[in-house]
Design an enzyme around this catalytic site. Structure first.
Site, short mmCIF file in Angstrom:
data_model
loop_
_atom_site.label_atom_id
_atom_site.label_comp_id
_atom_site.label_asym_id
_atom_site.label_seq_id
_atom_site.Cartn_x
_atom_site.Cartn_y
_atom_site.Cartn_z
CG ASP A 15 -1.84 -1.46 1.36
OD1 ASP A 15 -2.21 -1.73 0.28
OD2 ASP A 15 -1.89 -2.03 2.43
CD GLU A 16 4.64 -0.43 -0.17
OE1 GLU A 16 3.91 -0.79 -1.11
OE2 GLU A 16 5.36 -1.35 0.51
CE LYS A 18 3.04 -2.23 -4.34
NZ LYS A 18 2.82 -2.06 -3.07
N GLY A 42 -4.16 -4.56 -4.59
CA GLY A 42 -5.17 -3.63 -4.87
C GLY A 42 -4.29 -2.28 -5.14
CG HIS A 43 -1.53 -2.02 -7.69
ND1 HIS A 43 -0.60 -2.53 -8.55
CD2 HIS A 43 -0.90 -2.20 -6.55
CE1 HIS A 43 0.44 -3.12 -7.96
NE2 HIS A 43 0.23 -3.12 -6.71
CD GLN A 224 0.92 -8.94 -2.44
OE1 GLN A 224 1.68 -9.58 -2.76
NE2 GLN A 224 -0.53 -8.80 -2.93
CB THR A 239 1.89 -12.03 0.72
OG1 THR A 239 0.82 -12.84 -0.22
CG2 THR A 239 3.14 -11.80 0.15
N GLY A 302 -11.03 -3.49 2.29
CA GLY A 302 -11.63 -2.50 3.15
C GLY A 302 -11.25 -2.24 4.50
NE ARG A 305 -4.32 0.12 2.98
CZ ARG A 305 -4.58 0.85 2.01
NH1 ARG A 305 -4.24 2.33 1.87
NH2 ARG A 305 -4.86 0.42 0.99
#
Ligand code: IMP
Length: 425
Positions: A15-16, A18, A42-43, A224, A239, A302, A305
């Site tokens: 989640d950076e 990307k 999730g992008h 990831q 993962t 959803g 974080r």
């Protein structure tokens, strides 16, 4: 001039940001390749003022001339694949001759998702996305997985499905959902779905080697993040694949020596979804403020974080593991309102000081971050169009990070849209 073969990957727990970076870089590349993971990613991309979240198909699909490859290192859920194909088609995005799926990629079948859910219902849970990722890689490494190759011989395919299901029913005898799965029904369902996406399947290793020979530019897209890598991450809270640069070669067939740059994406603070150690986690109002301003909710599940300050000890480790050649700093604008910003420069563990990240859960759970404080820049950085115009406080923050990790921050993202990206020369 040599062609560009670039790996782009996350340096934290995913989640950076990307997706946006890939979207911006894609026009420079002929191919964008996913090399690991599956629909757990999730992008998020903003395209024509609309937000899209892609889980499987590389985000380069929004760039007209770019071809997208789902490599052999991925695990593919046909349902997720067909959903994305249909979403993109509805948006008028051409896929024929642009989307390629490796014959060597493994399938995520319904029983993988059931097992993921069973495992996650126990106290040993990892906090997975429940997309069947771990169980599919488990099948792969247990050498009982099913690849797209297997559709070449339907008898063999049926036998494999039957054998796998019988085996799993013996291990999980109390799962009604599993017991209700009939091999013949699963088989027929998969054959039907296969007919809908088979035209995208090809020998992607050959495709990419031809591209290398033709001097095409290739972007290898990691999903990831480094700290979720099965070997280098915070095992077992990881993962089941290799989001790191080494995984790019394995998951695509592109030889390591062909890769000539590794771009690492890092958020100006840290987030993590699911269980596992997180030394700089903020379980206070600061954490809540970051979560709110950064809209930190999982793009796939959803889930909220977990949020915390930037951890330079972990970041330095991630840069080393991946051989990062340059950095994209994202979401620094989320910190615009903070009076004070902290970054972790060491850990304290049993009164000892550590400056090296050790990906061992018991160690990390015992680590207290040692922080360096920065004065906040207290202004909206998305108003600046070049790095020199940014406030001194921001320069101090960026340059301290660079010196600490000994890697250049070449891009600074100051907002969600494509335009909000500063290139530093
Ligand atoms: P899995 O990949 O679904 O097996 O989940 C394993 C761990 O990786 C969990 O902590 C997930 O929350 C995390 N994870 C998987 N995919 C992503 C992602 O794209 N972003 C952030 N975390 C992820």
């Amino acid at each position: 001039m040599t062609n560009k073969i670039t790996v782009l990957l996350g340096l934290q727990w995913g989640d950076e940001g990307k997706g946006k970076v890939i979207d911006i870089l894609s026009p420079q590349y002929d191919f964008v390749v996913r090399y690991q993971g599956g629909a757990n990613a999730g992008h998020s991309i903003v395209f024509n003022n609309k937000k899209y979240v892609l889980h499987l198909i590389p985000s380069g699909i929004f760039t007209e001339h770019t071809k997208c490859v789902i490599g052999n290192g991925t695990v593919v859920d046909p349902d997720a694949l067909l959903d994305e194909i249909s979403l993109l088609k509805n948006e008028g995005i051409k896929l024929d001759g642009r989307l390629f799926l490796s014959e060597g990629a493994h399938l995520i079948l319904p029983y993988h998702k059931i097992i993921d859910a069973i495992n996650e219902s126990t106290s040993e849970k990892i906090g997975t996305t429940k997309r069947g990722i771990g169980p599919a890689y488990y099948s792969k490494y247990a050498r009982s997985g099913i690849r797209f190759y297997d559709f070449r011989n339907e008898d063999v395919l049926y036998n494999k499905i039957e054998r796998n299901l019988n085996y799993l029913k013996r291990i999980f005898p109390y799962s009604d959902e599993l017991n209700e799965l009939e091999p013949i029904i699963v088989f027929r369902d998969q054959i039907r779905k296969f007919s809908e996406y088979r035209k995208f399947i090809t020998d992607t290793t050959e495709l990419l080697h031809n591209a290398l020979n033709d001097k095409k530019n290739i972007l290898l897209e990691g999903a990831q993040g480094t700290l979720l890598d099965i070997d280098f991450g915070t095992y077992p809270y990881v993962t089941s694949s290799h989001p790191t640069a080494g995984g790019a070669s394995i998951g695509s067939g592109i030889p390591p020596l062909k890769i000539n740059s590794v771009i690492g994406v890092v958020k100006a603070y840290t987030t993590r979804v699911g269980e596992g150690p997180f030394p700089t986690e903020l379980i206070d109002d600061y954490g809540k403020k970051i979560a709110k301003l950064g809209v930190e909710f999982g793009a796939t599940t959803g889930r909220p974080r977990r949020c915390g300050w930037l951890d330079l000890v972990a970041l330095k480790y991630a840069c080393e593991i991946n051989g990062v050649t340059e950095i994209v700093l994202t979401k620094a604008d989320v910190l615009d309102e903070f009076d004070e910003i902290q970054v972790c420069v060491a850990y304290e563990n049993n009164s000892l000081k550590f400056t090296r990240f050790i990906p061992y859960v018991d160690f990390l759970n015992n680590c207290k971050p040692v922080y360096k404080s920065f004065k906040g820049w207290k202004t909206h950085i998305n108003q600046f169009k070049d790095y020199n115009s940014f406030p001194t406080e921001f320069h101090q923050f960026v340059e301290f990070i660079e010196n600490f990790i000994n890697t250049k921050i070449s891009f600074i993202s100051t907002g969600a849209s494509r335009e909000e990206m500063i290139i530093r020369n």
